[in-house]
Write a protein that holds these residues in place. Structure first.
Motif, PDB file in Angstrom:
ATOM      1  N   UNK C 306       0.822  -1.199   0.000  1.00  0.00           N
ATOM      2  CA  UNK C 306       0.000   0.000   0.000  1.00  0.00           C
ATOM      3  C   UNK C 306       0.853   1.245   0.000  1.00  0.00           C
ATOM      4  N   UNK C 307       1.821   1.215   0.891  1.00  0.00           N
ATOM      5  CA  UNK C 307       2.691   2.372   1.012  1.00  0.00           C
ATOM      6  C   UNK C 307       3.470   2.606  -0.278  1.00  0.00           C
ATOM      7  N   UNK C 308       4.043   1.513  -0.797  1.00  0.00           N
ATOM      8  CA  UNK C 308       4.865   1.660  -1.991  1.00  0.00           C
ATOM      9  C   UNK C 308       4.012   2.107  -3.170  1.00  0.00           C
ATOM     10  N   UNK C 309       2.805   1.547  -3.266  1.00  0.00           N
ATOM     11  CA  UNK C 309       1.980   1.951  -4.409  1.00  0.00           C
ATOM     12  C   UNK C 309       1.590   3.420  -4.262  1.00  0.00           C
ATOM     13  N   UNK C 310       1.486   3.854  -3.001  1.00  0.00           N
ATOM     14  CA  UNK C 310       1.240   5.289  -2.853  1.00  0.00           C
ATOM     15  C   UNK C 310       2.410   6.096  -3.397  1.00  0.00           C
ATOM     16  N   UNK C 311       3.606   5.673  -3.006  1.00  0.00           N
ATOM     17  CA  UNK C 311       4.789   6.421  -3.439  1.00  0.00           C
ATOM     18  C   UNK C 311       4.931   6.354  -4.954  1.00  0.00           C
ATOM     19  N   UNK C 312       4.683   5.141  -5.492  1.00  0.00           N
ATOM     20  CA  UNK C 312       4.956   4.961  -6.916  1.00  0.00           C
ATOM     21  C   UNK C 312       3.844   5.533  -7.779  1.00  0.00           C
TER      22      UNK C 312
END
Lengths: 235, 667, 317, 490
Positions: C306-312
Motif C-alpha cells: 500500500x505504502x509503496x503503491x502510494x509512493x509509486x
C-alpha cells in the motif's frame, strides 16, 4: 683518469686493497679455523700497510700511529688471542662444513659488484686515490657479514666480525685519510674490549651448550608452540 | 564565567575529590561509604542545577582551565546541549547516590576493596561530566578515555569470575578502538581547521568527501560506545558485569554520553549535513533497535536482558537522529528539529527508566543474590515497593501511555510520519519501513518486559533464595521512587520538558519548536494541532475517571472482598511453582519465528534415564564480526614469528638483506 | 456552547460501550444462521455480562494487586480508545486528545496489563496465553503502523477525524494504496481481536487458546470487565475499518439530523462488516500458532505494498 | 661546565670505584648515591642551558635536544639504582649470582650510565659511535649475568647483532667524514657535529644518502627496528630486570637520538636534491614496520619481560615514524613520547621485576592474580600498562594524540595503519596482562618486599605530563623541536 696518471704510492695502495679483498674471499672459503685466523692476520697486516702508505702519501703523521695500532691489534694481538683460544678450546683440528660453498663464493662476488655499483656515484666525484677503495672496503665489510651468515662456528663468526672491522679501518684510512685521533683510539679500545669479551663468551657458550655451534643457540625463539586466542591458561 | 559553568566544574571537582577520598581511605573505605555517596549526590545535584542553567542561558558560558597542552589549554563550555546531558547525568547520579550506600555495604564483605570501586566510580562520573563540558578535541578525548578506562576497572571490579574479566577486556578493547576512531574523526576536521578547539573545528569546513569520512569515523566511534549493531556484542557482556549501580550509570548515562558525542560531532562540528548520513544512521539505528529487542526477549539473565534492551533503546535514539539528519539535510528544518527533540527526549527517558530497572535488578540481587530469571518469581509480594517501581520502569520502557517512553516514541513517529514532505520517493518509502521496525521493536520490548515482570515479580517463587528475599532499605527504595516518579512526570507532563529541550535545537540549529508549545501546557502538537496532538494529562485523567466510573457503577461488587481459592488445576494435581511458564518458554514462539537471526544451539541430553534440555543462544555478531578479526590477528601474529626464528645466522641475514635492499632503493 | 460537544463525547462513549455486546451478539447470531442453527438471542450477550458483573469474584491465593487491578486498567484503556474514535460524529473535542498512534499505545497498555495478569497466578496456561499474545501483537503492530502510514501519506495527519475529513472530502477515489491498506487493516483486526483464524473466541481447549488462556483465572466482575473490554475492542476495529475507509454518512456537524444519519450509517456499516466476519469465520478454520506469523506477514506485506503503491502511483495525485 | 663534568664523569669514577669495592651493601647504596650526584649535575646543567643557551666546549655540545635526554637518562638511572639495590640483593641472596658478579654488575651499571651520557653530550660523531659501542660492551656481560644457557645465548646474540649493526654505523660515520672532508674548510673537524650541521648543505648528497642508510641500519639495530630487532627481546628477557629497565628506557633512546642527529645532517645535504625527504621516508618505513610487527608479536608472548620488550620496539617504531614525518608537531610529539615512554617503560620493568619475584617465574601463564597476592605490584603493573597503552590522563596519550594529528596532517592515508597497529598492540598487551593481575592467586605466590617508590615517581610524572606540560618543559621541548624540525611549534 687512468692508472697511469696515479703516483706509485697510489698504485700500490690499489694493489694492497685488492689483496685485502682477496683475503676476504680467502676467509670466506677457509674451513679450518687456524688457517682462517692466519688469513685474518694477513688481512690486518695489509690494512695496516695501506694505512701506512696513505700516511706517507698524504703526509699525515697521525696515520702512522693508526697504522701501528691496526698492525698491533689486527695483525698481532687479536690473531694471537684467537689462536690461544682455539688451542684452549681444542679446536685446532676443527673443520667446518660449509654448505654450498660455491653459492656463497658467487654471492660474495655479486656483493662486490653490487658495492661497486652503489659507490659508483661517489667514485664519479673524481676524488683522487679514494675512488674505488670505498667499493673495496664496503665489499670487505659486507663479505665479513656474509661470512657471519654462512658460518655456524662461533669463532668463525667472530673472525667475520673482525674482518668487517678491517673493512672499516680500510675505508677510514684510504678514503678519508684517517679519522680524528680520539676516535681512532676509541675505536681501537672498543675493538680490543670486544675481542676480550668474545673470549669470555666462547667459554660461557661452551659451558652452556658444550659446543660452539651457533645454530644450537636457538632456545630463544617465537616460532614453536602457539597460544589459543582468548584462553586464560590456568587459574 | 557564568555561575552555571562554575557549578558544573564544581560537580566535577566534587567527584574527583570523592574518588581521591576513596583511594586514600584504602582498606577503611567502607567507613566513609555514606560520606562518599553524599558527595556523589552533591555532585549530581550540582550537575543538575548547572544543566538547568545551561538550558536556560541564552549565551553559553565558556572558559579555559590551566591544564592540557601548552598551546591548547582545556576549553570548557556549557551550552544547551551540554546542559541537557548534564541534567541527565545529574538526575541519575542522584538516584545512584541514594541507592549506593546500602547496596555497596552488601559488597563490603567481598574480597575486592571498596576503595577501588569508589575511586574509579569518582573518576568515571567525573569523566562523563567532563566529556559533556569539553570544548576542545583534546580535553574531549582525555575525558572520553578517562570515562572508558575508569569504567573498565569497574567492570573488572569483581574479577574473580572469568566471565567478568573477559567482558572487561573486550569492553576496554572496543572502547579503545572506538576512541581512536573518534580521535581520527577530530583529526580529519582539524586537518582543515586551525586548531583543536571546537570553534576552529566548527569553522573548518572540509571539502565534501572528507566530511563524510569524518562522519563515518565519528559514527563508528560513538556508535561503538553506544552499542550499535553490529559492534554491540561487548555491551551485554560488560554492563551486567559491573555492580548494579554502576550498570545503571553505564547503561543509563554513559551510552547517552556517546549520543552526546555523536550529536556534538555531527550536528555541531561537522559542517553541512548529507542525507546519505541520515540513511546510514537510520539503517543502523533500526537494526540495533530490532536486534537489541530480539535478543532482550530471549535472555534469561536479568541484567543481560536489560543490557540488550539498552542496545535497542540506543537504536531508537539513533533512529530519531537519523530522521533528523534526513530532514535537516533536505531542508525540512522544522521536522529535523522534531526528530532531534524526540531523540533527546528518548535519551533522557532511557536514562531514567533503564537506571530505574538496573537499580531494581540491583535491589533484587542485593536481597536475593539471584540474577537468573528462571529462579525468580513472586517477588512482588516480598518486595512490594521495588515491585511497584519496577513495574513503572517496565511500563515506561515498553512505551505505553501515559509513561515517558511513549512520549518520545510518539514524537519519533510524528516526525517520521511527515515523510510525505520529502521530495525523494526512495526516502519516502524508506522512512516508513524504519518506523515499522520501530513499531515491531516496541512490541518486542513489551513482550520482553511482560516476560521479565511476569516471571520475576509475579507468579510464585521458583527458588529458596527468592523465597527469602526481603524488601530493601529505605535509601534503595527512595532511589527507585525518585526515578519512577520522574518517569511518570515526564510521561504526563511532556510540554515543559519539550520546552526545556527546545533550547538545544535553538542554539544548535537556530530554530526552535515553537509550535509544539503554542497550544498551552496541555497539548503537545509537534507539527500542528490538525495533524497530531497528544494530551497526556487528559489521557491520565480520563483513565482515572473511567476507572472511578466503573467502580462507582458496579459498586455492589466493590464492597465484597474477593473470595480466595486455589488456582484452577485442570483437574490434576494442584499447580506448584515449577509448573509455571518459564522465561525460556515465554520467549520460545518469538525465538522460533525469528530463528534466522539467532544462533541457536538446542539439544536434549539423555543420560541415565533423565533427559536434560540444553539451550544456547548466541549473538551472530560474534561469528561474523569479532571472531574473524581475532582470527586474522592471530594468524598474522603467527605469520610474523618467522622473523624471530632463533637462529643468529638468520638474524644476520636480515641485517645484510636490509642493508642491501636499502642501498638498492636509494641508488 | 463548549459543554455540548463534551456531553456528546460522553454520550458517544457510553453508546460505544453499550453497543459493543450487541455487535458480538449479532456476529454470533449470523454465524449460527450460517451454520443452520438458530443461535442464542441477540441480547444473550448482555445477559451474560450482567450476570458476570453481579457475581462474586474468586481469586487464587497467589493473586497479586496486579491481577486485581488489571481488569480495570484494561477496561478503562479500551474504553478510552472507544471514546476518542469518531463513531457517529467526526468533530468531537476528545479527538484532539489522542491521535491514532496514542490509540495504538493505549491498546498496547491494555494488552500489556492483560498479559501480566495472565502470568500472575503462576499457572502454565496463563503464561502460555501471554506469550502467544505478545507474539501475535508484536507481529501485528508493525503492520498496523504501516497502515497508519499509508493513510498519513495521503491525508498528512494522524488525527483520525482529519483523516476521515480528508477521505470524505476527496470523494470516491480508487486508490490502490487504500485498497491494500484496507486489506492489511482487516487482517490486523482479525489478529488483534482474537478471531478465527488466529484465535477462537469460543475455544475451550486450553492448549489452543490465546486470549481465553490469559483470562482463565478470572471470575465474576473481573471476568465481566475483561469480556466487555474485548467486545469493545472488536467494535473499535470495526469502527475503524468502517469509518476510516468508508467515512460517508458520519456527522460532520453536530445537528440532530446529522447525528441521526450518523447513527444509522454506522449501524449499517458495522452490521455489514459483522456479516462479512461471520462468513469468513464460518468458512475458515483456526490456524496452528506458528502459521500466525505467516498470516501477519501477509498483513505487513499488504501494508507495505500500500505504502509503496502510494509512493509509486499516487504521488502528486 | 662543572655541572657537565659532574654529570658525565661521576659514573665513570663510580664504575672504577664499584669494581673494587667488596662490600655489597655499601655498593648498592653507593650506586644510588652516584646516580643521585649525576642527576644533580644534570639538573644544574639543564638550568644553565635553559638560562644561557647551547653550550659547546671541549668536545662537548649541549643543546636543548640532548640536555633533556641527559636529565632523563640520569633520572632513570637514579630510580633504577634505587630499585636495583633491594632487587639485586634479593637476587644475590637467592644465589643466582655470585659476589664477584655483583661487583661486576654495579661497576657495569655505572659504566653503562657513563657511556650513555657521553654519547648524549659529545660533539663528535666518532665519539658518539665509540660510546654507543661502549654501551653494548658494558651491558653485554650483564645480560649473561645469570649464566643460564638462555642468558648466554641472549648475550651472544646481543653482542654479535649489535656489534655488526654498530660496525655498519661506523662505516656510515666514515662516509660522513668522507663527505665532510670535501665540504668543510677544516677537514679535521669533519666529525664535529656543530660544524657539520652548520655546513650540512655543502655535504655531497649521494654520499650522505648512502651514509645515512648505513647509519640507519647501524643505529637502528640499537633502536630495535624491525627486522634488526632480534637481539632486543632476548636481551631484555634474560638480563637482570634493572638492566631491562635501563635498556628499554635509555639505550634505545640513544640509538634514536643518534639517528635523529644524523637525519638532520642528511636532510640538510639532500635539501636541494631530487628527494629531500629520503631520510624521513626511510625512517617512516622502518618505524611503521616495527610498530605493526611488534604489535603482532605481542600476541604470542609467554614471557612477561619479553612481552614488554616487544612493546618497547613498538613504541620506538612509533617515535622513529614520528621523527621521520618531521615538522614541528610530529617532532614535538616524538620528543614527548620519548620522555613518557622511557618513564613508563622503566616503571613497568621495575614492577615486572617485583612481579617475577612474587610469582617466582617469568612465564606469563604462571603469574596469576597479582592484585590478590600483592596489590601494590598488581596495581602498579596494571596502571603502568594502562599508561603505556596510551590511555589518558597519562602522558603517553598526549604524545600519541600529537603524533596521530601530525600523521593526519601530513600522511592521512597512513593513519589507519597506525590505528590498527595501536589497537593490535593494545589487545596483545592486555590479553596477557589481565590474567596476570586479576583473578584468584595461586597459593604458592607470596608477597615480596617491594620498593614501589620509583614506580610511583615515574607514573606520577607521566600523569602530570598527561594533565599539563609544565611551561619550562614545553619551552625546552620546543627549543629542541626548533633545532630538529627547523621551526617552532609554540
Amino acid at each position: 683518469m687512468t692508472l697511469m696518471h696515479l703516483s706509485l704510492t697510489e698504485q700500490s695502495v690499489f694493489v694492497l686493497a685488492a689483496l685485502v679483498l682477496l683475503s676476504s674471499f680467502a676467509l670466506l672459503a677457509q674451513t679450518r679455523l687456524l688457517s682462517a685466523v692466519h688469513a685474518f692476520a694477513w688481512q690486518g697486516a695489509l690494512v695496516a700497510a695501506v694505512t701506512a702508505l696513505m700516511a706517507s702519501a698524504g703526509d699525515e703523521p697521525h696515520l702512522y700511529l693508526s697504522a701501528a695500532l691496526t698492525l698491533t691489534l689486527k695483525a698481532l694481538l687479536i690473531p694471537w688471542m684467537l689462536h690461544r683460544l682455539i688451542r684452549r678450546l681444542a679446536l685446532e683440528r676443527h673443520v667446518e662444513t660449509v654448505r654450498r660453498p660455491a653459492v656463497i663464493t658467487l654471492a660474495g662476488a655479486a656483493i662486490v659488484v653490487f658495492c661497486y655499483w652503489v659507490v659508483l656515484p661517489i667514485a664519479r666525484l673524481e676524488l683522487a686515490a679514494t675512488r674505488n677503495i670505498l667499493a673495496i672496503s664496503l665489499s670487505v665489510v659486507l663479505l665479513g657479514l656474509l661470512m657471519m651468515v654462512a658460518r655456524r662456528q662461533a669463532v668463525s663468526q667472530v673472525i667475520g666480525f673482525m674482518s668487517m672491522e678491517n673493512g672499516l679501518f680500510l675505508a677510514a684510512a684510504a678514503a678519508t685519510g684517517g679519522m680524528p685521533l680520539v676516535v681512532e683510539l676509541g675505536v681501537a679500545f672498543d675493538v680490543l674490549v670486544a675481542a676480550v669479551l668474545f673470549g669470555v663468551f666462547f667459554l660461557q657458550i661452551r659451558d652452556s651448550i658444550d659446543s660452539l655451534d651457533v645454530d644450537r643457540l636457538n632456545r630463544l625463539t617465537e616460532t614453536d608452540t602457539t597460544t589459543v586466542p582468548g584462553t586464560e591458561a590456568r587459574p | 564565567m557564568a555561575i552555571s559553568l562554575q557549578l558544573a566544574l564544581a560537580a566535577i571537582a566534587v567527584m574527583l575529590c570523592a574518588g581521591a577520598l576513596a583511594f586514600a581511605a584504602g582498606a577503611r573505605a567502607s567507613r566513609i561509604n555514606d560520606l562518599y555517596f553524599l558527595l556523589l549526590g552533591a555532585s549530581g545535584t550540582l550537575a543538575l542545577t548547572a544543566g538547568l542553567g545551561g538550558l536556560m542561558a541564552s549565551t553559553p558560558p565558556a572558559t579555559t582551565l590551566p591544564f592540557g597542552l601548552p598551546w591548547l589549554p582545556w576549553h570548557v563550555r556549557l551550552d544547551a546541549l551540554s546542559g541537557f546531558f548534564l541534567l541527565l547525568i545529574g538526575l541519575v547520579s542522584i538516584a545512584v547516590a541514594l541507592f549506593g550506600p546500602s547496596y555497596v555495604r552488601g559488597l563490603a564483605h567481598g574480597r575486592d576493596p571498596l576503595s577501588v570501586l569508589g575511586g574509579f566510580t569518582g573518576l568515571f562520573v567525573a569523566g562523563m561530566l567532563t566529556v559533556v563540558l569539553a570544548d576542545d578535541a583534546f580535553l574531549f578525548m582525555v575525558a572520553w578515555e578517562l570515562m572508558s578506562v575508569a569504567s573498565y576497572f569497574l567492570v573488572a571490579f569483581q574479577h574473580e569470575q572469568a566471565a567478568n574479566r573477559r567482558a572487561a577486556l573486550l569492553y576496554l578493547l572496543m572502547a579503545h578502538i572506538g576512541g581512536l576512531c573518534i580521535l581520527l574523526g577530530f583529526g580529519v576536521l582539524a586537518a582543515f581547521g586551525h586548531g583543536f578547539d571546537f570553534d576552529s573545528l566548527r569553522n573548518a569546513l572540509p571539502p565534501t568527501p572528507w566530511t563524510t569520512v569524518a562522519f563515518a569515523l565519528a559514527f563508528i566511534g560513538f556508535g561503538m560506545k553506544a552499542g550499535l549493531v553490529p559492534l554491540h556484542a561487548w555491551l551485554p557482556e560488560a554492563h551486567p558485569a559491573a555492580p548494579s549501580h554502576i550498570s545503571a550509570l553505564m547503561s543509563g548515562v554513559m551510552l547517552k554520553v556517546a549520543v552526546y558525542g555523536f550529536i556534538r560531532f555531527v550536528f555541531d562540528l561537522n559542517g553541512d549535513l548529507h542525507w546519505g548520513w541520515g540513511v546510514a544512521v537510520l539503517t543502523i539505528g533500526s537494526a540495533s533497535a530490532l536486534m537489541g529487542a530480539l535478543f532482550a526477549v530471549v535472555q534469561t539473565d536479568l541484567k543481560r536482558l536489560l543490557a540488550y534492551s539498552s542496545v535497542e533503546n540506543v537504536g531508537i535514539v539513533f533512529i530519531g537522529l537519523g530522521l533528523s539528519l534526513v530532514f535537516l539535510s533536505t531542508g525540512h528544518r522544522l521536522l529535523g528539529v522534531i526528530a532531534l527533540v524526540a531523540a533527546l527526549y528518548h535519551a533522557l527517558n532511557h536514562a531514567l527508566f533503564k537506571s530505574l530497572l538496573f537499580l531494581g535488578a540491583g535491589a533484587v540481587l542485593h536481597s536475593s543474590h539471584e540474577r537468573d530469571l528462571e529462579h525468580m518469581g513472586g517477588l512482588l509480594r516480598r518486595m512490594p515497593w521495588t515491585g511497584l517501581f519496577f513495574l513503572i520502569g517496565c511500563l515506561s520502557i515498553a512505551a505505553l501511555p501515559p509513561f515517558n517512553g511513549f512520549v518520545s516514541e510518539w514524537l519519533t513517529f510524528q516526525s517520521a510520519l511527515q515523510a510525505w514532505q520529502l521530495d525523494s520517493g526512495v526516502l519516502r518509502s524508506l522512512l516508513p519501513i524504519a518506523v515499522a521496525i520501530l513499531a515491531l521493536t516496541g512490541a518486542l520490548t513489551a513482550a520482553a518486559f511482560v516476560k521479565v515482570y511476569g516471571v520475576a515479580f509475579l507468579g510464585r517463587a521458583r527458588s529458596r533464595r527468592i523465597r527469602r528475599a526481603r524488601e530493601v532499605s529505605l535509601g534503595m527504595r527512595a532511589a527507585q521512587a525518585w526515578l519512577a516518579v520522574l518517569c511518570l512526570l515526564l510521561g504526563v507532563l511532556p510540554m515543559p520538558v519539550v520546552a526545556l529541550i527546545d533550547a538545544v535545537p535553538r542554539q544548535l540549529l537556530g530554530i526552535g519548536l515553537a509550535q509544539a508549545t503554542r497550544h498551552g501546557w496541555l497539548w503537545l502538537t509537534p507539527v500542528a494541532p490538525a495533524t497530531a496532538s497528544y494530551a497526556a494529562p487528559l489521557i491520565l485523567l480520563c483513565l482515572a475517571f473511567a476507572w472511578w466510573l466503573v467502580r462507582m457503577l458496579l459498586g455492589r461488587a466493590r464492597l465484597r472482598r474477593p473470595r480466595r481459592s486455589d488456582a484452577w488445576d485442570c483437574g490434576f494435581a494442584p499447580p506448584d511453582a515449577r509448573m509455571q511458564y518459564s522465561a525460556t518458554a515465554f520467549a520460545q514462539p518469538i525465538r522460533r519465528v525469528f530463528g534466522v537471526l539467532f544462533r541457536i544451539d538446542e539439544s536434549i541430553q539423555n543420560d541415565s534415564g533423565t533427559s536434560r534440555y540444553r539451550l544456547q543462544i548466541a549473538d551472530r555478531a560474534w561469528e561474523s564480526f569479532y571472531v574473524p578479526v581475532a582470527r586474522a590477528v592471530q594468524a598474522a601474529s603467527r605469520r610474523v614469528t618467522w622473523l624471530q626464528s632463533g637462529s643468529i645466522r638468520v638474524y644476520l641475514g636480515w641485517s645484510l638483506a636490509t642493508l642491501l635492499i636499502l642501498l638498492w632503493v636509494i641508488s | 456552547m463548549t459543554l455540548l460537544p463534551w456531553l456528546l463525547t460522553l454520550l458517544q462513549a457510553a453508546l460505544f460501550a453499550a453497543a459493543a455486546p450487541l455487535l458480538v451478539g449479532w456476529i454470533k447470531k449470523v454465524k449460527a444462521r450460517l451454520q443452520n442453527r438458530r443461535g442464542p438471542p441477540l441480547l444473550q450477550v448482555y445477559r451474560e455480562l450482567w450476570k458476570l458483573l453481579g457475581k462474586e469474584a474468586v481469586m487464587a491465593h497467589t493473586a497479586s494487586p496486579v491481577f486485581r487491578a488489571a481488569p480495570y486498567v484494561v477496561f478503562s484503556a479500551t474504553w478510552l480508545v472507544a471514546a476518542v474514535i469518531p463513531l457517529v460524529a467526526s468533530h468531537l473535542p476528545s479527538a484532539a486528545m489522542a491521535d491514532v498512534i496514542v490509540l495504538v499505545g493505549l491498546l498496547a497498555l491494555a494488552r500489556f496489563v492483560l498479559a501480566l495478569a495472565g502470568m500472575d497466578i503462576g499457572t502454565t496456561f496463563g503464561g502460555m496465553g501471554s506469550s502467544r499474545e505478545m507474539l501475535v501483537s508484536g507481529l501485528a503492530e508493525p503492520a498496523l503502523l504501516m497502515v497508519v502510514f499509508t493513510l498519513t501519506m495521503s491525508a498528512h495527519t494522524t488525527n483520525l477525524a482529519s483523516v476521515m475529513d480528508y477521505i470524505a472530502g476527496a470523494g470516491l477515489l480508487l486508490r490502490p494504496s487504500f485498497l491494500f491498506a484496507l486489506g492489511a487493516l482487516v487482517l490486523v483486526a482479525v489478529a488483534e481481536t482474537g478471531r478465527i483464524p488466529i484465535d477462537n473466541p469460543a475455544a475451550h481447549l486450553e492448549l489452543t487458546m490465546i486470549h481465553e488462556a490469559m483470562v482463565l483465572e478470572y471470575s465474576g466482575i473481573n471476568l465481566g470487565l475483561m469480556e466487555w473490554a474485548a467486545q469493545i475492542k472488536l467494535m473499535i476495529y470495526g469502527t475503524l475499518i468502517a469509518n476510516v475507509f468508508f467515512p460517508w454518512g458520519i456527522a460532520s456537524e453536530l445537528t440532530p439530523v446529522a447525528l441521526l444519519i450518523g447513527v444509522m450509517a454506522i449501524t449499517i456499516k458495522l452490521a455489514l462488516l459483522a456479516i462479512a466476519l461471520a462468513v469468513t469465520e464460518t468458512v475458515l478454520a483456526k490456524m496452528r500458532l506458528f502459521r500466525a506469523p505467516l498470516f501477519l506477514n501477509v498483513a505487513f506485506l499488504l501494508a507495505l505494498l500500500g505504502l509503496l503503491s502510494h509512493v509509486i502511483l499516487e504521488v502528486g495525485a | 661546565m662543572i655541572a657537565l663534568l659532574v654529570a658525565v664523569f661521576t659514573p665513570a669514577l663510580g664504575a672504577a670505584l664499584l669494581a673494587v669495592l667488596p662490600n655489597l651493601t655499601l655498593a648498592g647504596w653507593l650506586n644510588v648515591a652516584l646516580a643521585a650526584t649525576s642527576v644533580g649535575g644534570a639538573v644544574t646543567l639543564a638550568v644553565e642551558i635553559l638560562n644561557s643557551g647551547a653550550l659547546t666546549a671541549h668536545g662537548f655540545h649541549i643543546d636543548a635536544f640532548n640536555i633533556y635526554l641527559v636529565v632523563l637518562t640520569a633520572f632513570i638511572g637514579l630510580t633504577t639504582a634505587i630499585f636495583s639495590r633491594p632487587y639485586m640483593s634479593h637476587v644475590c641472596q637467592s644465589g643466582r649470582v655470585s659476589r664477584t658478579h655483583m661487583r661486576l654488575y654495579h661497576a657495569m651499571f655505572q659504566g653503562f650510565m657513563f657511556t650513555m651520557l657521553v654519547a648524549l653530550t659529545t660533539n663528535n660523531l666518532g665519539v658518539l659511535w665509540v660510546a654507543v659501542e661502549g654501551a653494548t660492551l658494558a651491558t653485554v656481560l650483564l645480560v649473561s649475568l645469570y649464566r643460564t644457557p638462555e642468558a648466554v645465548e641472549a648475550a651472544w646474540k646481543y653482542f654479535i647483532l649489535c656489534g655488526v649493526g654498530i660496525a655498519q654505523a661506523l662505516f656510515g660515520t666514515v662516509l660522513v667524514y668522507f663527505a665532510a672532508q670535501h665540504a668543510l674548510p677544516d677537514p679535521s673537524a669533519g666529525l664535529t657535529w656543530t660544524t657539520l650541521h652548520a655546513h650540512a648543505a655543502q655535504l655531497h648528497p649521494t654520499v650522505m644518502s648512502i651514509a645515512f642508510v648505513f647509519l640507519l641500519v647501524g643505529y637502528g639495530t640499537k633502536v630495535g627496528l624491525v627486522p634488526l630487532h632480534n637481539w632486543l627481546p632476548d636481551a631484555h628477557s634474560e638480563g637482570p630486570t634493572p638492566m631491562s629497565a635501563v635498556l628499554s628506557g635509555l639505550l634505545l633512546n640513544i640509538g634514536l637520538y643518534a639517528i635523529v642527529r644524523l637525519k638532520m645532517l642528511t636532510d640538510g645535504a639532500l635539501a636541494q636534491g631530487t628527494n629531500p625527504h629520503l631520510a624521513g621516508q626511510l625512517m617512516m618505513g622502518f618505524g611503521l614496520l616495527s610498530f605493526v610487527v611488534a604489535g603482532l608479536f605481542l600476541h604470542r608472548q609467554r614471557d612477561i619481560k619479553r612481552m614488554f620488550s616487544y612493546s618497547s620496539i613498538e613504541h620506538m617504531g612509533l617515535m622513529t615514524f614520528a621523527f621521520g614525518i618531521g615538522g614541528p608537531l610530529a617532532t614535538f610529539g616524538a620528543l614527548l613520547h620519548m620522555l613518557v615512554h622511557s618513564l613508563t617503560k622503566s616503571a613497568i620493568f621495575v614492577t615486572v621485576g617485583h612481579a617475577t619475584h612474587v610469582a617466582g617465574t617469568q612465564a606469563i601463564d604462571h603469574i596469576r592474580g597479582l592484585i590478590r597476592t600483592q596489590p601494590a605490584v598488581g596495581w602498579g603493573l596494571l596502571i603502568g600498562v594502562v599508561a603505556i597503552s596510551g590511555f589518558p590522563p597519562f602522558g603517553v596519550f598526549t604524545s600519541e594524540f600529537l603524533l596521530l594529528s601530525a600523521t593526519m596532517q601530513y600522511w592521512p592515508w597512513l593513519t589507519p595503519i597506525l590505528l590498527t597497529g595501536l589497537v593490535i598492540a593494545f589487545a596483545g598487551l592486555f590479553r596477557h596482562l589481565q590474567p596476570m593481575v586479576y583473578g584468584a592467586a595461586p597459593i604458592e605466590q607470596r608477597a615480596v618486599r617491594a620498593n614501589m617508590l620509583p614506580v610511583a615517581l615515574h607514573l606520577g610524572l607521566v600523569l602530570w605530563l598527561g594533565l599539563a606540560i609544565p611551561g619550562f618543559l614545553s619551552r625546552w621541548l620546543d627549543q629542541a623541536t626548533q633545532l630538529i624540525a627547523g621551526s617552532h611549534l609554540l
